[in-house]
Write a protein that holds these residues in place. Structure first.
Motif, PDB file in Angstrom:
ATOM      1  N   MET A 167       0.852  -1.193   0.000  1.00 16.20           N
ATOM      2  CA  MET A 167       0.000   0.000   0.000  1.00 16.20           C
ATOM      3  C   MET A 167       0.892   1.249   0.000  1.00 16.20           C
ATOM      4  O   MET A 167       1.899   1.290   0.683  1.00 16.20           O
ATOM      5  CB  MET A 167      -0.871   0.008   1.268  1.00 16.20           C
ATOM      6  N   LYS A 168       0.479   2.244  -0.786  1.00 17.05           N
ATOM      7  CA  LYS A 168       1.283   3.468  -0.848  1.00 17.05           C
ATOM      8  C   LYS A 168       1.231   4.207   0.477  1.00 17.05           C
ATOM      9  O   LYS A 168       0.229   4.172   1.189  1.00 17.05           O
ATOM     10  CB  LYS A 168       0.724   4.386  -1.940  1.00 17.05           C
TER      11      LYS A 168
ATOM     12  N   LEU B  59      -6.487  -5.230  11.865  1.00 15.43           N
ATOM     13  CA  LEU B  59      -7.217  -6.299  12.563  1.00 15.43           C
ATOM     14  C   LEU B  59      -8.623  -6.481  11.991  1.00 15.43           C
ATOM     15  O   LEU B  59      -9.149  -7.597  11.967  1.00 15.43           O
ATOM     16  CB  LEU B  59      -7.293  -5.983  14.062  1.00 15.43           C
ATOM     17  N   ASP B  60      -9.209  -5.377  11.506  1.00 15.36           N
ATOM     18  CA  ASP B  60     -10.564  -5.451  10.940  1.00 15.36           C
ATOM     19  C   ASP B  60     -10.569  -5.979   9.503  1.00 15.36           C
ATOM     20  O   ASP B  60     -11.639  -6.184   8.931  1.00 15.36           O
ATOM     21  CB  ASP B  60     -11.217  -4.052  10.951  1.00 15.36           C
TER      22      ASP B  60
ATOM     23  N   ASP C 215      -2.788  -6.026   2.299  1.00 15.01           N
ATOM     24  CA  ASP C 215      -1.964  -4.968   2.917  1.00 15.01           C
ATOM     25  C   ASP C 215      -1.957  -5.045   4.446  1.00 15.01           C
ATOM     26  O   ASP C 215      -1.372  -4.194   5.119  1.00 15.01           O
ATOM     27  CB  ASP C 215      -2.457  -3.581   2.477  1.00 15.01           C
ATOM     28  N   ARG C 216      -2.632  -6.059   4.997  1.00 14.41           N
ATOM     29  CA  ARG C 216      -2.756  -6.167   6.463  1.00 14.41           C
ATOM     30  C   ARG C 216      -1.392  -6.202   7.160  1.00 14.41           C
ATOM     31  O   ARG C 216      -1.133  -5.457   8.110  1.00 14.41           O
ATOM     32  CB  ARG C 216      -3.550  -7.419   6.802  1.00 14.41           C
TER      33      ARG C 216
ATOM     34  N   VAL D 168       3.984  -1.168   9.838  1.00 10.43           N
ATOM     35  CA  VAL D 168       4.208   0.291   9.857  1.00 10.43           C
ATOM     36  C   VAL D 168       3.748   0.867  11.204  1.00 10.43           C
ATOM     37  O   VAL D 168       4.419   1.700  11.807  1.00 10.43           O
ATOM     38  CB  VAL D 168       3.473   0.982   8.679  1.00 10.43           C
ATOM     39  N   SER D 169       2.619   0.382  11.698  1.00  7.50           N
ATOM     40  CA  SER D 169       2.099   0.851  12.984  1.00  7.50           C
ATOM     41  C   SER D 169       3.093   0.539  14.112  1.00  7.50           C
ATOM     42  O   SER D 169       3.410   1.404  14.949  1.00  7.50           O
ATOM     43  CB  SER D 169       0.746   0.194  13.262  1.00  7.50           C
ATOM     44  N   ALA D 170       3.614  -0.685  14.126  1.00 14.16           N
ATOM     45  CA  ALA D 170       4.525  -1.096  15.202  1.00 14.16           C
ATOM     46  C   ALA D 170       5.853  -0.342  15.136  1.00 14.16           C
ATOM     47  O   ALA D 170       6.380   0.098  16.167  1.00 14.16           O
ATOM     48  CB  ALA D 170       4.767  -2.605  15.127  1.00 14.16           C
TER      49      ALA D 170
END
Ligand SMILES: C[S@@+](CC[C@H](N)C(=O)[O-])C[C@H]1O[C@@H](n2cnc3c(N)ncnc32)[C@H](O)[C@@H]1O
Length: 244
Positions: free
Chosen positions: A1-2, A203-204, A210-211, A217-219
């Motif tokens: 994902m960009k 999670l959703d 791209d999950r 990226v979040s972590a």
């Protein structure tokens, strides 16, 4: 994902892409909008949240937003139509430094987008160029509250401390008429919202290709914030007028 799509998801719960509460944003806009029919320009407007709030608050205000991100501008357009303010909003997908307009603006914003002008001095010069006589700037940028590590400077750029920021402002011939220093709560709320929205999206969407990237990226962002710059970084938003 960009990256720009990741950023849109990361701002789901905190559409202002800067560490400010809704109350701080309202109060800054109240100080910065000097007339009901103001022409307002936002350079690096992202999904246009500052302009949307100004348009909703002042029914005769006209707004122009400039950003490089097509998806962010599409989001701004969609939200403007939903709010019924779309007829007073013009958006330009281009480099903010190349934007020209024959008429001056009563208010020029640039919040969290100083990298578009290579830092605060360039931002102050670029935003000032668009001002109508008597106009105001609303500029938000990071600074270091304490001596940063080399790693933090590399990651965020060496914006200097609050004294350095104020020197740059006065050197540009500008006078602060109001300012807000983001609180610990605002700084933390922004980062938790950014990392949390992205993680929640992943999670959703268990089947989305791209999950894994969104979770990663979040972590990484959460680790960098907590370990590299949380203890030293701050954010100032200034309302400025020209001297003379
Ligand atoms: C952190 S976001 C801030 C968005 C908005 N000002 C806000 O406070 O909600 C930075 C924005 O600057 C935009 N940007 C970066 N470089 C740019 C450039 N050279 N010209 C226009 N926009 C730029 C990015 O696409 C992004 O939307």
């Amino acid at each position: 994902m960009k990256r720009e799509l990741l950023s849109l998801i990361a701002h789901t719960d905190h559409p202002i892409a800067a560490p400010l509460t809704d109350e701080s944003v309202s109060s800054l806009l109240d100080r910065a909008v000097s007339r009901e029919d103001a022409r307002v320009l936002d350079l690096g407007c992202g999904s246009g949240e500052w302009l949307l709030r100004a348009l909703a608050r002042f029914p005769r205000l006209q707004a122009v937003g400039v950003d490089l991100s097509g998806p962010a501008l599409a989001e701004a357009r969609e939200r403007a139509e939903k709010l019924g303010v779309g007829d007073r909003l013009t958006l330009h997908e281009q480099d903010a430094d190349d934007f020209t307009d024959p008429d001056g603006f009563d208010l020029v914003l640039c919040v969290g987008a100083a990298h578009a002008f290579d830092g605060l001095p360039g931002t102050l010069a670029a935003t000032s160029r668009h001002l109508a006589p008597g106009g105001r700037l609303l500029v938000g940028d990071g600074y270091f509250e304490r001596e940063p590590t080399e790693e933090a400077k590399e990651m965020l750029g060496d914006s200097g401390d609050l004294k350095a920021v104020m020197r740059q402002v006065t050197d540009a011939g500008l006078v602060p008429v109001h300012a807000h220093l983001s609180t610990r709560h605002e700084l933390d709320a922004y980062e938790w919202a950014w990392t949390g929205s992205l993680a929640a999206w992943a999670l959703d969407h268990p089947e989305d290709p791209d999950r894994a990237q969104a979770l990663e990226v979040s972590a990484v962002h959460r680790d960098e914030w907590l370990n590299v710059y949380r203890d030293t970084w701050g954010f100032i938003t200034l309302v400025l007028r020209q001297l003379g």
